[in-house]
Scaffold this motif. Structure first.
Motif, mmCIF file in Angstrom:
data_model
loop_
_atom_site.group_PDB
_atom_site.id
_atom_site.type_symbol
_atom_site.label_atom_id
_atom_site.label_comp_id
_atom_site.label_asym_id
_atom_site.label_seq_id
_atom_site.Cartn_x
_atom_site.Cartn_y
_atom_site.Cartn_z
ATOM 1 N N THR A 227 -13.007 -8.276 -1.856
ATOM 2 C CA THR A 227 -11.037 -8.197 -1.838
ATOM 3 C C THR A 227 -11.013 -8.123 -2.999
ATOM 4 O O THR A 227 -11.051 -8.907 -3.637
ATOM 5 C CB THR A 227 -10.344 -8.629 -0.772
ATOM 6 N N ASP A 229 -7.592 -7.304 -5.975
ATOM 7 C CA ASP A 229 -6.725 -6.879 -5.934
ATOM 8 C C ASP A 229 -5.491 -5.863 -7.042
ATOM 9 O O ASP A 229 -6.410 -6.177 -8.086
ATOM 10 C CB ASP A 229 -5.166 -7.867 -6.363
ATOM 11 N N GLY A 290 -9.474 -11.193 -7.457
ATOM 12 C CA GLY A 290 -9.673 -10.958 -5.985
ATOM 13 C C GLY A 290 -10.487 -12.867 -6.085
ATOM 14 O O GLY A 290 -10.189 -13.344 -6.064
ATOM 15 N N ASP A 302 -3.139 -3.559 -2.178
ATOM 16 C CA ASP A 302 -1.853 -4.052 -3.423
ATOM 17 C C ASP A 302 -1.180 -5.007 -3.563
ATOM 18 O O ASP A 302 -2.582 -6.284 -2.869
ATOM 19 C CB ASP A 302 -1.111 -2.681 -3.292
ATOM 20 N N ALA A 303 -0.704 -5.569 -4.255
ATOM 21 C CA ALA A 303 -0.222 -7.188 -4.871
ATOM 22 C C ALA A 303 0.403 -7.517 -3.111
ATOM 23 O O ALA A 303 0.503 -9.025 -2.990
ATOM 24 C CB ALA A 303 0.847 -7.011 -5.454
ATOM 25 N N GLY A 305 -0.853 -7.312 -0.434
ATOM 26 C CA GLY A 305 -1.569 -7.113 0.711
ATOM 27 C C GLY A 305 -2.514 -5.929 1.431
ATOM 28 O O GLY A 305 -3.340 -6.123 2.745
#
Length: 322
Positions: A227, A229, A290, A302-303, A305
């Motif tokens: 994942t 960010d 990430g 994004d920030a 989630g």
């Protein structure tokens, strides 16, 4: 001026790592005891990798920098390189500037020219670089493990900003454009950081084709997912004016821009302090962007989630880039 006169005038220098220098059919290199050779090749083609209007001194720098970046991703120390150069004609002013930029970076990293070739043809620069790394200590793409954190060095997306200005799709203030253009034409290979990360990072790659695409190589080699960010990645874009850009374009530049030549690497959470110290010792900013996960695939959020619904395509020489 003939081929051998050209080599003698612009590219022949004393070399200590190959006893034959550049004057024989082969260079002879031997790694130090307990070391392995790290070897990488990159080619730069006019119109594909650089504009015809680029300053030849900057082209000389970049031609070697993209190869040194590969050594950095392996945690290797540069030793030597060969140069294959195709030229449409002998232009002495161009050759003087190109060789000056090339050797300035080579000298900065103690990397000697030990051979190569020249020919007449479309402008094309191909360098093969040789480095050394302690046996078994090289950073690889295959070591990322679930739970590791993802880090990036330096800044992301600046070169893509410059490319968009050249394409005519974006306008930047003059100072911002020059900053982005320098990142495009004078990338700084993170050689010191790569060596400092040996024994700390679990996997690494240099960012040449865009973060999303290059991260995909780590995920495939390691058999993991991740994942990222997107806001954290955008936050380390170096050109201040980029903050005012459309958010989708900012994300494209940071995540799929290419030509960054930064390091993307993973490390266990317990190594976070050591990662930051490696960045401090090498005078290189590092940022956590990430995490590595067991579930296959790449998720971009994004920030907060929330998933980012936007396509990000890696650079591919045989596909049309958008």
């Amino acid at each position: 001026m003939g081929e051998f006169d050209l080599i003698e005038r612009y590219f022949k220098r004393p070399a200590t790592r190959s006893p034959l220098g550049v004057g024989d059919d082969c260079a002879l290199l031997a790694p130090a005891p307990g070391m392995q050779l790290a070897v990488s090749t990159d080619m730069l083609v006019e119109g594909r990798h650089f504009l015809s209007t680029v300053d030849p001194a900057r082209l000389g720098h970049k031609a070697l920098a993209v190869n040194l970046s590969d050594l950095a991703a392996c945690g290797a120390k540069p030793l030597a390189f060969t140069l294959a150069l195709s030229l449409p004609a002998v232009d002495t002013a161009w050759l003087e500037a190109f060789s000056r930029g090339l050797f300035a970076l080579a000298d900065a990293h103690g990397c000697e020219l030990v051979g190569g070739d020249t020919t007449r043809g479309p402008l094309n620069v191909c360098i093969t670089v040789f480095g050394e790394v302690p046996a078994g200590a090289a950073l690889l793409r295959s070591g990322a493990r679930p739970g590791d954190e993802l880090w990036a060095s330096g800044t992301l997306g600046d070169a893509r900003l410059a490319l968009e200005v050249f394409r005519g799709t974006l306008a930047l203030p003059p100072e911002a454009f020059e900053q982005a253009r320098r990142r495009m034409e004078l990338p700084e290979p993170r050689v010191a950081l790569g060596q400092a990360l040996r024994g700390i990072a679990s996997a690494a790659i240099d960012l040449s084709d865009g973060l999303v695409g290059d991260l995909g190589h780590i995920l495939a080699a390691s058999g993991v997912g991740a994942t990222v960010d997107a806001d954290a990645a955008c936050a380390v874009t170096g050109v201040p004016a980029s903050a005012a850009l459309d958010p989708a374009l900012r994300r494209t530049c940071a995540l799929a821009g290419g030509d960054d030549y930064e390091l993307l690497f993973s490390a266990p959470p317990a190594a976070a302090a050591a990662v930051r110290e490696a960045g401090r010792q090498s005078a290189t900013p590092v940022a956590r962007i990430g995490r590595i996960e067991a579930a296959a695939g790449l998720r971009i959020v994004d920030a907060q989630g929330v998933p980012v619904v936007q396509p990000f395509a890696a650079f591919d020489h045989f596909q049309v880039r958008t």
